[in-house]
Design a protein around this motif. Structure first.
Motif, PDB file in Angstrom:
ATOM      1  N   PHE A 225       0.824  -1.283  -0.032  1.00 41.29           N
ATOM      2  CA  PHE A 225       0.245   0.010   0.132  1.00 41.29           C
ATOM      3  C   PHE A 225       0.704   1.159  -0.049  1.00 41.29           C
ATOM      4  CE2 PHE A 225      -4.759  -0.244   0.274  1.00 41.29           C
ATOM      5  CZ  PHE A 225      -4.689  -1.554  -0.025  1.00 41.29           C
TER       6      PHE A 225
ATOM      7  N   MET B 131       1.790  -1.972  10.780  1.00 38.66           N
ATOM      8  CA  MET B 131       1.299  -2.385   9.728  1.00 38.66           C
ATOM      9  C   MET B 131       1.988  -3.344   9.030  1.00 38.66           C
ATOM     10  SD  MET B 131      -0.547   1.048   8.375  1.00 38.66           S
ATOM     11  CE  MET B 131      -1.245   0.309   6.882  1.00 38.66           C
TER      12      MET B 131
ATOM     13  N   VAL C 140       1.352  -5.461   5.832  1.00 32.37           N
ATOM     14  CA  VAL C 140       0.876  -4.079   4.872  1.00 32.37           C
ATOM     15  C   VAL C 140       2.090  -3.066   4.700  1.00 32.37           C
ATOM     16  CG1 VAL C 140      -0.881  -2.456   4.430  1.00 32.37           C
ATOM     17  CG2 VAL C 140      -1.320  -4.710   5.194  1.00 32.37           C
TER      18      VAL C 140
ATOM     19  N   ALA D  71       3.026   0.720   4.145  1.00 32.53           N
ATOM     20  CA  ALA D  71       2.524   2.283   3.901  1.00 32.53           C
ATOM     21  C   ALA D  71       3.579   3.060   4.186  1.00 32.53           C
ATOM     22  CB  ALA D  71       1.424   2.324   5.006  1.00 32.53           C
TER      23      ALA D  71
ATOM     24  N   LEU E  12      -1.622   6.226   1.810  1.00 32.24           N
ATOM     25  CA  LEU E  12      -2.122   4.759   1.100  1.00 32.24           C
ATOM     26  C   LEU E  12      -2.239   4.674  -0.319  1.00 32.24           C
ATOM     27  CD1 LEU E  12      -4.447   4.047   3.974  1.00 32.24           C
ATOM     28  CD2 LEU E  12      -2.424   3.087   3.895  1.00 32.24           C
TER      29      LEU E  12
ATOM     30  N   PRO F  30      -1.928   2.102  -3.052  1.00 26.75           N
ATOM     31  CA  PRO F  30      -1.737   0.674  -3.565  1.00 26.75           C
ATOM     32  C   PRO F  30      -1.764   0.716  -5.182  1.00 26.75           C
ATOM     33  CG  PRO F  30      -4.183   1.074  -3.088  1.00 26.75           C
ATOM     34  CD  PRO F  30      -3.436   2.249  -2.564  1.00 26.75           C
TER      35      PRO F  30
ATOM     36  N   GLU G 289      -8.559  -6.908  -0.579  1.00 31.16           N
ATOM     37  CA  GLU G 289      -7.100  -6.321  -0.200  1.00 31.16           C
ATOM     38  C   GLU G 289      -7.345  -5.037   0.661  1.00 31.16           C
ATOM     39  OE1 GLU G 289      -4.407  -8.549  -3.615  1.00 31.16           O
ATOM     40  OE2 GLU G 289      -5.658  -6.481  -4.121  1.00 31.16           O
TER      41      GLU G 289
ATOM     42  N   ALA H 138      -6.053  -4.158   4.390  1.00 33.18           N
ATOM     43  CA  ALA H 138      -4.989  -2.897   4.576  1.00 33.18           C
ATOM     44  C   ALA H 138      -5.749  -2.015   5.787  1.00 33.18           C
ATOM     45  CB  ALA H 138      -4.828  -1.950   3.271  1.00 33.18           C
TER      46      ALA H 138
END
Ligand code: PMP
Length: 419
Positions: free
Chosen positions: A56, A368, A373, A375, A387, A389, A397, A401
């Motif tokens: 992300f 995260m 994930v 970021a 964020l 992605p 998904e 996240a």
């Protein structure tokens, strides 16, 4: 690429960064628990232990098509078999095709493009063209803008910390508040150009009021100044429009692109200009702005394939739908934890969570990462977690996240409660 055990790989990377790349960055990355990236596909990056991460951070906007898109890889592979870099003395048919396709997709009569290798180079080229075309010097930019780190682009960017060690920067640059059309009338008098991002990415994901870019267009026309839209981050679907300018249905005089332009496979950048603007500067001077590597066959083959995929897979629409889902989710988390997240904002799949305090990111981002994930901060505004992605991201998904973000924010709230 694996050499020795997985633990060895992490140690080797850290030691080499510390000794040969960037010692303070090595320490920051180690502290935040950064693993080693080994493989990537679609929305996923795998580390040295085989752990998968939903990406992300998205390379700060590079991976619009996801990582390693097979159609772009196939196009690059095929191109490499015949010719990779341009010999420059002959016509490069792939460059011509990529430039033609870009002109077809770009708004209005934007038509002639110059191809380079990064966003900052695209900005340099646009600033130079604006000065040469108008015979004026002043470039007006916005506070908190990010346009790159070479001298011209740095001069029009809006963060002191990145500028101070390198002064004097380009003369004849002025900064005005972003999103405020009322200040333009005065500021643009005698200016060569106004450079602005349709949404400020690195400035903290700042979305201007609808109609701002239309007002920019009108103010530039009245002042005889050129309108440069820096679409390096917002362009090619990111904001739920093919280009950020399309939100206001305006045509800038110059547009800069990079990041997603080649689908995240080969570095590339470009600026595209209206023909009259280009001709005013370069009609009789074909070689005053050039680049050895720019417009290479492999970069242009990648860009051509990437532009096709963007359209064929309906990624602009997906960015709009998944972006709305993501923003709504971050807003719900902000409402639940107002002591941690002050505000959520965004357009398409460029979403920012502004934290109540800059330090909280140091808790949330590593949490995260632990949850699988990635970021990232924004470069000019460390209080904002972005964020961003790939545009191929699915609804499931996005939910994963959001769950990781919620867990990180809950951890931050808990730590705050204990302070
Ligand atoms: N312009 C904008 C709007 C950007 O977001 C960036 C990079 N974040 C740049 C220019 C510079 O691009 P590069 O890092 O490829 O030089």
């Amino acid at each position: 690429m694996t050499r020795g055990t997985q633990e060895d790989l992490a140690t080797e990377a850290f030691e080499n960064y510390k000794n040969f790349v960037n010692p303070p960055l090595a320490r920051v990355m180690k502290l935040s628990g950064s693993p080693v990236e080994v493989r990537a596909s679609g929305t996923t990056i795998w580390d040295q232990n085989g752990k998968a991460y939903l990406d992300f951070a998205g390379g700060y906007g590079v991976f619009t098509l996801g990582h390693s898109h097979p159609r772009v890889i196939a196009a690059v592979r095929e191109q490499m078999e015949s010719m990779s870099l341009s010999g420059k003395t002959m016509f490069n048919v792939v460059l011509g095709r990529a430039a033609k396709r870009l002109a077809e997709l770009a708004p209005g009569d934007l038509q002639l493009s110059f191809w380079c290798n990064s966003g900052t180079e695209a900005v340099e080229g646009a600033i130079k063209l604006a000065r040469a075309a108008t015979g004026r010097a002043m470039i007006v930019a916005t506070h908190d803008a990010y346009h790159g780190k070479t001298y011209g682009a740095l001069s029009v960017s809006g963060r002191e910390a990145f500028q101070t060690p390198f002064r004097p920067l380009l003369a004849d640059v002025e900064h005005v508040p972003f999103g405020d059309a009322a200040v333009l009338e005065e500021a643009l008098r005698d200016a060569a150009a106004f450079i602005v991002e349709p949404v400020q990415g690195e400035g903290g994901v700042n979305v201007p009021p609808a109609g701002y870019l239309r007002a920019v267009r009108e103010a530039c026309d009245r002042a005889g100044a050129l309108f440069i839209a820096d679409e390096v981050q917002t362009g090619l679907g990111r904001c739920g429009y093919l280009f950020g300018c399309n939100r206001d249905e305006v045509v800038p005089d110059l547009m800069t692109l990079a990041k997603g332009l080649s689908g995240g496979i080969i570095p590339v950048g470009a600026f595209i200009a209206r023909p009259d603007v280009w001709n005013r500067a370069y009609a009789k001077q074909p070689l005053v702005h050039t680049s050895t590597f720019g417009g290479s066959e492999i970069a242009c083959a990648a860009a051509l394939a990437a532009m096709e995929v963007l359209v064929d897979e309906g990624l602009v629409e997906n960015a709009r739908e998944r972006g709305a889902q993501l923003l709504e989710g971050v807003r719900a988390i902000a409402a639940e934890y107002p002591s941690v997240i002050a505000q959520a904002r965004g357009l398409g799949l460029l979403v920012g969570a502004e934290l109540a305090h800059e330090g909280y990111g140091g808790w949330i981002i590593p949490e995260m990462l632990k949850a699988g994930v990635t970021a990232a901060w924004t470069l000019n505004m460390q209080r904002v977690i972005r964020l961003e992605p790939p545009l191929v991201v699915t609804a499931a998904e996005v939910e994963r996240a959001l769950a990781a973000l919620r867990a990180g924010v809950a951890t931050a709230a808990e730590k705050l409660g204990r302070l």
